[in-house]
Design a protein around this motif. Structure first.
Motif, short mmCIF file in Angstrom:
data_model
loop_
_atom_site.label_atom_id
_atom_site.label_comp_id
_atom_site.label_asym_id
_atom_site.label_seq_id
_atom_site.Cartn_x
_atom_site.Cartn_y
_atom_site.Cartn_z
N GLU A 1 5.97 -21.00 33.61
CA GLU A 1 5.15 -21.09 32.56
C GLU A 1 5.85 -20.57 31.44
O GLU A 1 5.44 -21.11 29.98
CB GLU A 1 3.08 -19.81 32.87
CG GLU A 1 2.70 -20.28 31.97
CD GLU A 1 1.80 -19.05 32.07
OE1 GLU A 1 0.46 -18.93 31.26
OE2 GLU A 1 1.17 -18.31 33.62
N ALA A 2 5.95 -19.42 31.31
CA ALA A 2 7.23 -18.88 30.18
C ALA A 2 7.90 -19.63 29.76
O ALA A 2 7.89 -20.43 28.03
CB ALA A 2 7.90 -17.40 30.22
N GLU A 3 8.20 -20.82 30.40
CA GLU A 3 9.34 -21.69 29.61
C GLU A 3 8.30 -22.71 28.99
O GLU A 3 8.77 -23.47 27.75
CB GLU A 3 9.87 -22.60 30.95
CG GLU A 3 11.14 -23.28 30.44
CD GLU A 3 12.32 -24.19 31.07
OE1 GLU A 3 12.77 -25.07 30.97
OE2 GLU A 3 12.20 -23.68 32.05
N PHE A 4 7.28 -23.39 29.81
CA PHE A 4 6.18 -24.11 29.12
C PHE A 4 5.88 -23.65 27.70
O PHE A 4 5.19 -24.30 27.04
CB PHE A 4 5.14 -24.63 30.19
CG PHE A 4 4.53 -25.36 29.33
CD1 PHE A 4 4.47 -27.26 29.76
CD2 PHE A 4 3.21 -25.55 28.61
CE1 PHE A 4 3.88 -27.96 29.47
CE2 PHE A 4 2.21 -26.02 28.50
CZ PHE A 4 2.65 -27.40 28.88
N ASP B 1 0.21 -23.81 22.29
CA ASP B 1 -1.04 -24.03 22.38
C ASP B 1 -1.48 -24.92 23.36
O ASP B 1 -2.94 -24.96 23.16
CB ASP B 1 -1.25 -25.32 21.36
CG ASP B 1 -1.07 -23.94 20.01
OD1 ASP B 1 -0.84 -23.43 20.32
OD2 ASP B 1 -0.62 -24.83 19.00
N ILE B 2 -1.24 -24.94 24.93
CA ILE B 2 -2.18 -25.91 25.87
C ILE B 2 -2.51 -24.44 26.63
O ILE B 2 -0.84 -24.41 27.37
CB ILE B 2 -0.28 -27.13 25.62
CG1 ILE B 2 -0.96 -27.88 25.07
CG2 ILE B 2 -1.53 -27.69 27.18
CD1 ILE B 2 -0.09 -29.49 25.21
N PHE B 3 -2.99 -24.66 27.63
CA PHE B 3 -3.21 -24.50 28.26
C PHE B 3 -2.20 -24.74 29.95
O PHE B 3 -2.26 -25.60 30.15
CB PHE B 3 -4.64 -23.96 28.86
CG PHE B 3 -5.42 -23.57 30.22
CD1 PHE B 3 -5.51 -22.15 30.20
CD2 PHE B 3 -5.03 -24.04 31.13
CE1 PHE B 3 -5.78 -21.47 31.54
CE2 PHE B 3 -5.93 -23.68 32.75
CZ PHE B 3 -6.21 -22.05 32.37
N PHE B 4 -2.11 -23.62 29.98
CA PHE B 4 -1.33 -23.72 31.75
C PHE B 4 -1.15 -23.05 32.59
O PHE B 4 -1.93 -21.86 32.77
CB PHE B 4 0.13 -23.54 30.57
CG PHE B 4 1.00 -23.70 31.99
CD1 PHE B 4 1.55 -24.67 32.80
CD2 PHE B 4 1.78 -22.84 32.66
CE1 PHE B 4 3.00 -25.19 32.96
CE2 PHE B 4 2.18 -22.79 34.36
CZ PHE B 4 2.86 -24.55 34.18
N SER B 5 -0.99 -23.46 33.82
CA SER B 5 -1.25 -22.89 35.24
C SER B 5 -0.61 -23.53 36.70
O SER B 5 -0.51 -24.43 36.25
CB SER B 5 -3.25 -23.15 35.92
OG SER B 5 -3.63 -22.88 36.36
#
Length: 339
Positions: free
Chosen positions: A41-44, A50-54
């Protein structure tokens, strides 16, 4: 114009292509969430803050504002992701194939149709500008009645053996693009498949149960042909050519090269090699296919590649594998009878 809100599942190299294309080229679409079970997630967030990541696909697909899902995960997870999207009532785009199982593919295509969900398969070669023009010329009757389509599709090098072992084999993960292209160009259905396959590039391919070289003949319902040759390794680059022969002429699509310069000197005539990676060769087609998908959502237009197209290409792939195994021509009806 109302924006189409999209969730992306899988942020590997194909997923990143689609994500970056949407951000850069489609103001009418918005990627509101991305899921990947392995990507940090940190790399993304460094690149797309600004994009939600899960790491949980259900958390992203379940976002109430999401209208469509792009599935760019490994083949083995496609079925589960399609099922998740359909059950959530979301339209979807999925990289090919739907599943390695023919029965599961048919079930998922029927499930999406019953739910009224749009399902588009990622047969991106249909959207290559040169192939699009070739098909347009066929439809305009520029070369008369098409008699033979010849497709050459050779990769520049073997993929990893663990990929080959889990991909469904050459016919399912590589030649399936060419089976779809043949149907797309001809505009008719295949009735019989005869394929031959060898292990010529690396004996380890045979040890994991696959082939690396194949020649396939498709016989269409009116007796016309498509001839497809595939290899996992062309030493000179990514070899992607198409020839369409009709009773009034011929269409040829040659390789895209690193440049179009031709040098003439005392030693001969020299030109650049073909491009050496599918993401370079088909960069425009990835962009075009997403344009069609987003347009189908925003304007309720028909999809250019349906789940049914994916099922038919998978049926041909199954018939080709059966043909190699049994050393004979296989009728499509033999495969559909198993469904």
């Amino acid at each position: 114009m109302k924006k189409v809100n999209i969730a992306l599942i899988g942020v590997g190299r194909i997923g990143k292509i689609h994500l970056k294309n949407i951000i850069a080229h489609f103001p009418e679409a918005n990627v509101v969430g991305v899921a990947d079970t392995h990507y940090p997630e940190a790399e993304f967030k460094k690149e797309f803050k600004d994009i939600f990541f899960s790491s949980n696909p259900a958390a992203v697909v379940g976002l109430p504002e999401v209208e469509a899902v792009l599935i760019c995960t490994p083949t083995s997870s496609h079925a589960a992701m399609i099922e998740l999207a359909v059950q959530s009532g979301k339209h979807l785009f999925c990289e090919k194939p739907v599943d390695l199982s023919l029965e599961r593919t048919q079930s998922l295509v029927a499930m999406a149709e019953k739910a009224g969900v749009k399902l588009m398969l990622g047969f991106n070669r249909r959207f290559d500008p040169d192939f699009l023009q070739a098909r347009k010329s066929v439809q305009e009757n520029r070369i008369g009645k098409v008699q033979v389509v010849k497709i050459t599709s050779r990769d520049p090098g073997l993929p990893p053996l663990d990929y080959i072992q889990n991909s469904g084999g050459l016919f399912m993960d590589m030649a399936i693009h060419d089976f779809d292209m043949a149907r797309y160009i001809m505009g008719k259905e295949v009735k019989e498949v005869y394929a031959q396959g060898l292990v010529l590039v690396d004996k380890k391919v045979g040890e994991v149960g696959d082939i690396d070289t194949a020649l396939t003949t498709l016989v269409f319902e009116d007796g016309t042909y498509a001839v497809i040759d595939n290899s996992r390794k062309a030493s000179y680059g990514y070899d992607q050519r198409l020839e369409i022969f009709g009773d009034n002429g011929m269409i040829q699509v040659e390789n895209n090269q690193h440049n179009r310069n031709v040098i003439f000197d005392a030693n001969g005539i020299h030109q650049a090699l073909p491009l050496d990676f599918f993401m370079d060769r088909y960069a425009a087609s990835y962009l075009n296919e997403m344009k069609y998908f987003i347009n189908a959502l925003s304007s309720n237009a028909p999809l250019p590649v349906s789940g049914e197209d994916g099922l038919k290409a998978t049926i041909i792939a199954v018939a080709a594998k059966k043909s190699v195994q049994e050393g004979r021509a296989v009728r499509i009806s033999e495969v559909t009878a198993l469904l």
